[in-house]
Design a protein around this motif. Structure first.
Motif, mmCIF file in Angstrom:
data_model
loop_
_atom_site.group_PDB
_atom_site.id
_atom_site.type_symbol
_atom_site.label_atom_id
_atom_site.label_comp_id
_atom_site.label_asym_id
_atom_site.label_seq_id
_atom_site.Cartn_x
_atom_site.Cartn_y
_atom_site.Cartn_z
ATOM 1 N N LYS A 218 0.837 -1.212 0.000
ATOM 2 C CA LYS A 218 0.000 0.000 0.000
ATOM 3 C C LYS A 218 0.868 1.256 0.000
ATOM 4 O O LYS A 218 0.624 2.211 -0.742
ATOM 5 N N THR A 219 1.877 1.246 0.825
ATOM 6 C CA THR A 219 2.777 2.400 0.913
ATOM 7 C C THR A 219 3.636 2.538 -0.340
ATOM 8 O O THR A 219 3.822 3.641 -0.873
ATOM 9 N N SER A 220 4.155 1.411 -0.829
ATOM 10 C CA SER A 220 5.048 1.426 -1.986
ATOM 11 C C SER A 220 4.371 1.981 -3.228
ATOM 12 O O SER A 220 4.970 2.744 -3.997
ATOM 13 N N LEU A 221 3.092 1.606 -3.437
ATOM 14 C CA LEU A 221 2.361 2.056 -4.626
ATOM 15 C C LEU A 221 1.515 3.292 -4.349
ATOM 16 O O LEU A 221 0.778 3.745 -5.228
ATOM 17 N N ASP A 222 1.590 3.805 -3.107
ATOM 18 C CA ASP A 222 0.872 5.021 -2.711
ATOM 19 C C ASP A 222 -0.635 4.894 -2.977
ATOM 20 O O ASP A 222 -1.252 5.742 -3.638
ATOM 21 N N LEU A 223 -1.232 3.826 -2.446
ATOM 22 C CA LEU A 223 -2.658 3.556 -2.652
ATOM 23 C C LEU A 223 -3.463 4.050 -1.453
ATOM 24 O O LEU A 223 -3.040 3.896 -0.312
ATOM 25 N N ASN A 224 -4.647 4.623 -1.701
ATOM 26 C CA ASN A 224 -5.555 4.905 -0.596
ATOM 27 C C ASN A 224 -6.400 3.660 -0.335
ATOM 28 O O ASN A 224 -6.263 2.638 -1.030
ATOM 29 N N GLU A 225 -7.310 3.710 0.658
ATOM 30 C CA GLU A 225 -8.076 2.527 1.042
ATOM 31 C C GLU A 225 -8.936 2.000 -0.101
ATOM 32 O O GLU A 225 -9.030 0.791 -0.328
ATOM 33 N N ALA A 226 -9.600 2.910 -0.835
ATOM 34 C CA ALA A 226 -10.460 2.487 -1.938
ATOM 35 C C ALA A 226 -9.641 1.864 -3.068
ATOM 36 O O ALA A 226 -10.051 0.854 -3.665
ATOM 37 N N LEU B 77 -6.717 0.397 -2.777
ATOM 38 C CA LEU B 77 -6.276 -0.916 -2.300
ATOM 39 C C LEU B 77 -7.416 -1.919 -2.384
ATOM 40 O O LEU B 77 -7.218 -3.075 -2.781
ATOM 41 N N GLY B 78 -8.627 -1.492 -2.008
ATOM 42 C CA GLY B 78 -9.790 -2.367 -2.103
ATOM 43 C C GLY B 78 -10.027 -2.839 -3.524
ATOM 44 O O GLY B 78 -10.357 -4.007 -3.764
ATOM 45 N N THR B 79 -9.837 -1.948 -4.500
ATOM 46 C CA THR B 79 -10.010 -2.312 -5.910
ATOM 47 C C THR B 79 -8.968 -3.332 -6.350
ATOM 48 O O THR B 79 -9.274 -4.294 -7.057
ATOM 49 N N VAL B 80 -7.733 -3.144 -5.912
ATOM 50 C CA VAL B 80 -6.673 -4.107 -6.236
ATOM 51 C C VAL B 80 -7.004 -5.484 -5.645
ATOM 52 O O VAL B 80 -6.885 -6.518 -6.315
ATOM 53 N N LEU B 81 -7.457 -5.488 -4.397
ATOM 54 C CA LEU B 81 -7.775 -6.750 -3.727
ATOM 55 C C LEU B 81 -8.996 -7.437 -4.330
ATOM 56 O O LEU B 81 -9.186 -8.645 -4.169
ATOM 57 N N LEU C 123 3.863 -15.684 -5.792
ATOM 58 C CA LEU C 123 4.180 -14.975 -4.556
ATOM 59 C C LEU C 123 5.463 -14.163 -4.715
ATOM 60 O O LEU C 123 5.536 -13.003 -4.282
ATOM 61 N N SER C 124 6.469 -14.763 -5.335
ATOM 62 C CA SER C 124 7.721 -14.031 -5.542
ATOM 63 C C SER C 124 7.517 -12.859 -6.491
ATOM 64 O O SER C 124 8.105 -11.782 -6.318
ATOM 65 N N PHE C 125 6.647 -13.030 -7.494
ATOM 66 C CA PHE C 125 6.376 -11.952 -8.448
ATOM 67 C C PHE C 125 5.620 -10.788 -7.804
ATOM 68 O O PHE C 125 5.728 -9.652 -8.269
ATOM 69 N N ILE C 126 4.856 -11.079 -6.729
ATOM 70 C CA ILE C 126 4.166 -10.000 -6.018
ATOM 71 C C ILE C 126 5.181 -8.998 -5.484
ATOM 72 O O ILE C 126 4.957 -7.784 -5.501
ATOM 73 N N GLY C 127 6.304 -9.500 -5.002
ATOM 74 C CA GLY C 127 7.351 -8.617 -4.498
ATOM 75 C C GLY C 127 7.869 -7.680 -5.569
ATOM 76 O O GLY C 127 8.008 -6.475 -5.347
ATOM 77 N N PHE C 128 8.128 -8.224 -6.769
ATOM 78 C CA PHE C 128 8.602 -7.389 -7.868
ATOM 79 C C PHE C 128 7.521 -6.404 -8.314
ATOM 80 O O PHE C 128 7.817 -5.245 -8.627
ATOM 81 N N ALA C 129 6.261 -6.868 -8.338
ATOM 82 C CA ALA C 129 5.164 -6.017 -8.800
ATOM 83 C C ALA C 129 4.941 -4.837 -7.864
ATOM 84 O O ALA C 129 4.517 -3.764 -8.295
ATOM 85 N N SER D 273 6.762 -2.036 -8.982
ATOM 86 C CA SER D 273 6.520 -1.698 -10.384
ATOM 87 C C SER D 273 5.313 -0.772 -10.516
ATOM 88 O O SER D 273 5.431 0.433 -10.336
ATOM 89 N N ASP D 274 4.148 -1.334 -10.814
ATOM 90 C CA ASP D 274 2.942 -0.521 -10.972
ATOM 91 C C ASP D 274 1.725 -1.345 -10.603
ATOM 92 O O ASP D 274 1.797 -2.572 -10.466
ATOM 93 N N THR D 275 0.590 -0.685 -10.444
ATOM 94 C CA THR D 275 -0.637 -1.335 -9.985
ATOM 95 C C THR D 275 -1.133 -2.371 -10.983
ATOM 96 O O THR D 275 -1.601 -3.449 -10.586
ATOM 97 N N PHE D 276 -1.044 -2.086 -12.286
ATOM 98 C CA PHE D 276 -1.529 -3.025 -13.301
ATOM 99 C C PHE D 276 -0.790 -4.356 -13.222
ATOM 100 O O PHE D 276 -1.392 -5.428 -13.281
ATOM 101 N N THR D 277 0.534 -4.291 -13.107
ATOM 102 C CA THR D 277 1.333 -5.517 -12.990
ATOM 103 C C THR D 277 0.943 -6.303 -11.746
ATOM 104 O O THR D 277 0.818 -7.537 -11.775
ATOM 105 N N LEU D 278 0.727 -5.587 -10.642
ATOM 106 C CA LEU D 278 0.317 -6.247 -9.399
ATOM 107 C C LEU D 278 -1.015 -6.960 -9.582
ATOM 108 O O LEU D 278 -1.198 -8.093 -9.100
ATOM 109 N N VAL D 279 -1.967 -6.345 -10.259
ATOM 110 C CA VAL D 279 -3.279 -6.950 -10.492
ATOM 111 C C VAL D 279 -3.148 -8.249 -11.293
ATOM 112 O O VAL D 279 -3.783 -9.258 -10.968
ATOM 113 N N ILE D 280 -2.313 -8.253 -12.333
ATOM 114 C CA ILE D 280 -2.105 -9.464 -13.133
ATOM 115 C C ILE D 280 -1.525 -10.590 -12.281
ATOM 116 O O ILE D 280 -1.977 -11.742 -12.331
#
Length: 386
Positions: free
Chosen positions: A33-41, A43-47, A85-91, A94-101
């Protein structure tokens, strides 16, 4: 060691690793959350990616457990999950789109191995004269405790997320490859492997709803307990709440089989409901360190027995094989576990985090009426047969 005990030990290793890996991801959510500078909403969308992936994985997981020995999808899916799981660390760097994938693939593999793992547990349970299913889930929670403890240590040492998750991934793949050959074999069911579309089966529906509401609490506590302690309780070591929640969940699961034998499943559901409700209420009304710690302990103890108890009932479905029944009921559970966090995120953004936690209290209290409906259905069938 007799074959049946080797199978139990091997399956226990998979439950432990599953809990360890999931908590490694969940306890790093504040970091992400801190790394990608996400607010609660945001973060909720990513989850929200996770329950969507789980829904898509429903036909895949059901088909796999009905066509293959469960050890095959269990092993392959857990290896894929570890890689994701390891790719989550790299994502996270990176950016939110990569994390979502990456999260989509993470949840899809989680869906498959979770169904295969629990199907193995129910099948193995039938070879024992005493209940053992609760202990498997206790090992899942123990893995979660050690995972969050390990994460807490690494955070205190300022170890970045990438080497942390890479280490967890590598160890998981190694242990899975060693343990695979001892898993239960030849566990394909001869009947009940076809999913029947149409009017929902009340037996599966009620069990699914029980797992759903318990999983909303579990999933929400996994993903938001650290943030609650960080932003509401104002605790610097924000994993403390998660750790106490997981500890009491593990403790409860190791004794849940004995509790159920003593007071019965119906009473256990009521007890679990009241513990969840009172624990969340305490944490909301008194958002300081010790009341929140006690509250999270009660929630952990309350949620612990619901899922293994309900999966045991699902394995006795008169309509479906254990694999299909657990896949159907597990769908409710995975959706609840993965949908709970984004719901909390949206509520927290609209109101505040304390108010959003009331959703857990409501979910907990719903266990009482739904369990009563299920056992009323079962009593009705018994009377009809007689």
């Amino acid at each position: 060691m007799p074959s049946i005990n080797k199978q139990r030990v091997a399956l226990s290793v998979f439950f432990f690793l599953s809990g360890f890996n999931f908590s490694s991801w969940a306890s790093r959510i504040p970091t992400i959350k801190t790394s990608l500078d996400l607010n609660e909403a945001e973060l909720g969308t990513v989850l929200l990616t996770l329950p969507v992936s789980s829904l898509i994985g429903l036909p895949l997981s059901g088909w796999l457990v009905s066509k293959l020995e469960t050890r095959v999808p269990l092993t392959v899916a857990m290896i894929i999950n570890a890689v994701c799981l390891s790719f989550i660390g790299f994502a996270s760097d990176s950016d939110t789109f990569t994390l979502v994938i990456v999260l989509f693939l993470f949840a899809l593999s989680l869906r498959v191995f979770n169904i295969a793992m629990n199907t193995q547990a129910i099948t193995l349970q039938k070879q024992f004269s005493r209940k053992i299913n609760g202990s498997f889930h206790g090992l899942w929670s123990t893995g979660g405790i050690i995972g969050v403890g390990f994460t807490t240590l690494l955070i205190s040492l300022n170890v970045p997320i990438v080497p942390h998750l890479l280490t967890v991934s590598g160890l998981t793949i190694l242990i899975v490859l060693v343990s695979y050959r001892h898993l239960l074999r030849n566990d394909l069911s001869a009947s009940g492997n076809k999913l029947v579309l149409g009017k929902p089966d009340p037996y599966i529906l009620y069990l699914g709803l029980l797992v759903f509401f318990a999983a909303v609490c579990e999933g929400g506590m996994f993903d938001w307990s650290g943030i609650y302690f960080q932003e509401v309780v104002k605790e610097e070591v924000f994993t403390a709440g998660y750790l106490i929640f997981m500890s009491f969940m593990a403790l409860s699961r190791f004794v849940s089989d004995r509790i159920i034998d003593k007071i019965g499943m119906g009473t256990t559901y009521v007890m679990s409901s009241l513990l969840i409700f009172s624990g969340i209420g305490l944490s909301i009304l008194y958002p300081s360190f010790w009341p929140a710690m006690v509250g999270f302990s009660l929630v952990g103890f309350g949620t612990a027995s619901v899922v293994p108890m309900t999966y045991t009932l699902a394995g006795a479905s008169p309509k479906y094989s254990p694999g299909i029944a657990i896949s159907l009921v597990g769908t409710f559970g995975i959706i609840g576990m993965l949908a709970g966090p984004p719901i909390i995120g949206y509520l927290a953004h609209a109101f505040n985090l304390k108010v959003s936690f009331m959703a857990f209290a409501l979910s907990g209290i719903m266990l009482i009426p739904i369990s009563q409906l299920f056992f009323k259905l079962e009593r009705g069938k018994l009377v009809t047969k007689e």
